[in-house]
Design a protein around this motif. Structure first.
Motif, mmCIF file in Angstrom:
data_model
loop_
_atom_site.group_PDB
_atom_site.id
_atom_site.type_symbol
_atom_site.label_atom_id
_atom_site.label_comp_id
_atom_site.label_asym_id
_atom_site.label_seq_id
_atom_site.Cartn_x
_atom_site.Cartn_y
_atom_site.Cartn_z
ATOM 1 N N VAL A 1 0.844 -1.193 0.000
ATOM 2 C CA VAL A 1 0.000 0.000 0.000
ATOM 3 C C VAL A 1 0.878 1.241 0.000
ATOM 4 O O VAL A 1 1.816 1.348 0.795
ATOM 5 N N THR B 1 -6.003 -6.608 1.192
ATOM 6 C CA THR B 1 -6.572 -6.182 2.470
ATOM 7 C C THR B 1 -5.456 -6.326 3.501
ATOM 8 O O THR B 1 -4.985 -7.425 3.780
ATOM 9 N N GLU C 1 -3.308 -5.561 -6.065
ATOM 10 C CA GLU C 1 -4.642 -5.982 -6.489
ATOM 11 C C GLU C 1 -5.368 -6.753 -5.381
ATOM 12 O O GLU C 1 -4.835 -7.716 -4.817
ATOM 13 N N GLU C 2 -6.584 -6.275 -5.043
ATOM 14 C CA GLU C 2 -7.471 -6.906 -4.069
ATOM 15 C C GLU C 2 -6.786 -7.108 -2.712
ATOM 16 O O GLU C 2 -7.048 -8.083 -2.021
ATOM 17 N N ASN D 1 -8.386 -1.284 2.675
ATOM 18 C CA ASN D 1 -9.212 -2.008 1.716
ATOM 19 C C ASN D 1 -9.157 -1.268 0.381
ATOM 20 O O ASN D 1 -8.535 -0.211 0.264
ATOM 21 N N GLU D 2 -9.840 -1.789 -0.603
ATOM 22 C CA GLU D 2 -9.782 -1.187 -1.931
ATOM 23 C C GLU D 2 -10.365 0.216 -1.962
ATOM 24 O O GLU D 2 -9.880 1.088 -2.673
ATOM 25 N N ASP D 3 -11.413 0.477 -1.164
ATOM 26 C CA ASP D 3 -12.128 1.746 -1.295
ATOM 27 C C ASP D 3 -12.151 2.584 -0.021
ATOM 28 O O ASP D 3 -12.735 3.666 -0.009
ATOM 29 N N THR E 1 -2.727 0.360 -4.163
ATOM 30 C CA THR E 1 -2.640 -0.924 -3.470
ATOM 31 C C THR E 1 -2.385 -2.041 -4.462
ATOM 32 O O THR E 1 -2.686 -1.923 -5.652
#
Length: 264
Positions: free
Chosen positions: A144, A206, A203-204, A172-174, A201
């Motif tokens: 990140v 968390t 990809e995907e 997280n993504e959003d 970030t």
């Protein structure tokens, strides 16, 4: 050997850096090279590493009167005393640092070229013998990358300091979630992507990491160094915080994460 900081904004930044480094350690080693100045130090608990590179260009380009260092040399100095002396500078004065080959146990700190009745001032500070083995810092690939306005992030961290213990950041993504917790309570907030300068970030991804809130707050005290603050995060690796000082110069922090139980 000598260097001069004649730009007033840079003089303020240099003074602020010395001021807040006192929170990490009592003494520091300044490494002067023909290409610029490098500073590296660990806090007393050895969980946060600071490193700073001030290039020759940061002092005013190739003019030898601004930066005149022909061979590498290092000197140790007490940060508290150094900061007290730097505070004696008037706002129109330049900072001049001189190492005299004939007086190898002192460093001269002068404030010169002032206007409006600001007289030149000359200080001599005793040097300190420090044995510091510089660490080889290798930045890892981050999961990140986050860039925010320094003032916005610092104000938020200052509010989290009500609990003065642990800061947990969830990516997280959003959305970015931050939670501060202590023995007396908890605070939580969410940062939306529209409120940051940059958010990149894997990809995907968390990612959830916890850090000492006290140290992050100390790192934010350096906010005068730049308008924007870059941060990089990886799983179980130190958090990377960077202040871009311009002219390929920077001040970095590397803060180790705290290991916490899952239910925290």
């Amino acid at each position: 050997m000598s260097f001069i900081i004649s730009d007033q904004k840079k003089s303020i930044k240099f003074t602020a850096m010395i001021q807040h480094l006192k929170q990490f350690t009592s003494n520091v080693l300044l490494n002067l090279k023909p290409t610029g100045i490098y500073i590296q130090c660990l806090d007393d608990s050895h969980c946060c590493l600071f490193d700073c590179d001030l290039t020759k260009e940061w002092f005013g380009g190739n003019d030898e009167k601004n930066y005149s260092v022909e061979t590498a040399v290092s000197f140790g100095i007490n940060l508290s005393l150094f900061h007290k002396v730097l505070n004696a500078r008037q706002e129109t004065q330049s900072i001049q640092i001189i190492l005299d080959d004939k007086q190898q146990d002192i460093v001269c700190v002068n404030f010169i070229n002032g206007t409006g009745g600001h007289f030149n001032k000359y200080f001599e500070l005793s040097l300190i013998d420090l044995e510091v083995e510089l660490m080889d810092i290798k930045l890892v690939d981050t999961l990140v990358d986050l860039t925010m306005e320094t003032k916005t992030f610092s104000e938020m961290i200052n509010q989290f300091m009500i609990f003065d213990d642990l800061l947990t950041i969830t990516f997280n993504e959003d959305v970015i979630g931050l939670t501060a917790s202590g023995s007396e309570g908890k605070m939580r907030t969410e940062i939306k992507l529209d409120d940051v300068k940059e958010y990149v970030t894997a990809e995907e991804v968390t990612l959830k990491q916890s850090y000492s809130l006290r140290y992050i707050n100390m790192m934010c005290h350096f906010g005068k160094l730049s308008h924007d603050l870059y941060m990089g995060f990886s799983d179980s690796m130190p958090m990377h915080m960077k202040y871009d000082l311009g002219d390929n110069s920077f001040a970095n922090f590397h803060l180790a994460p705290k290991m916490v139980e899952e239910d925290e």
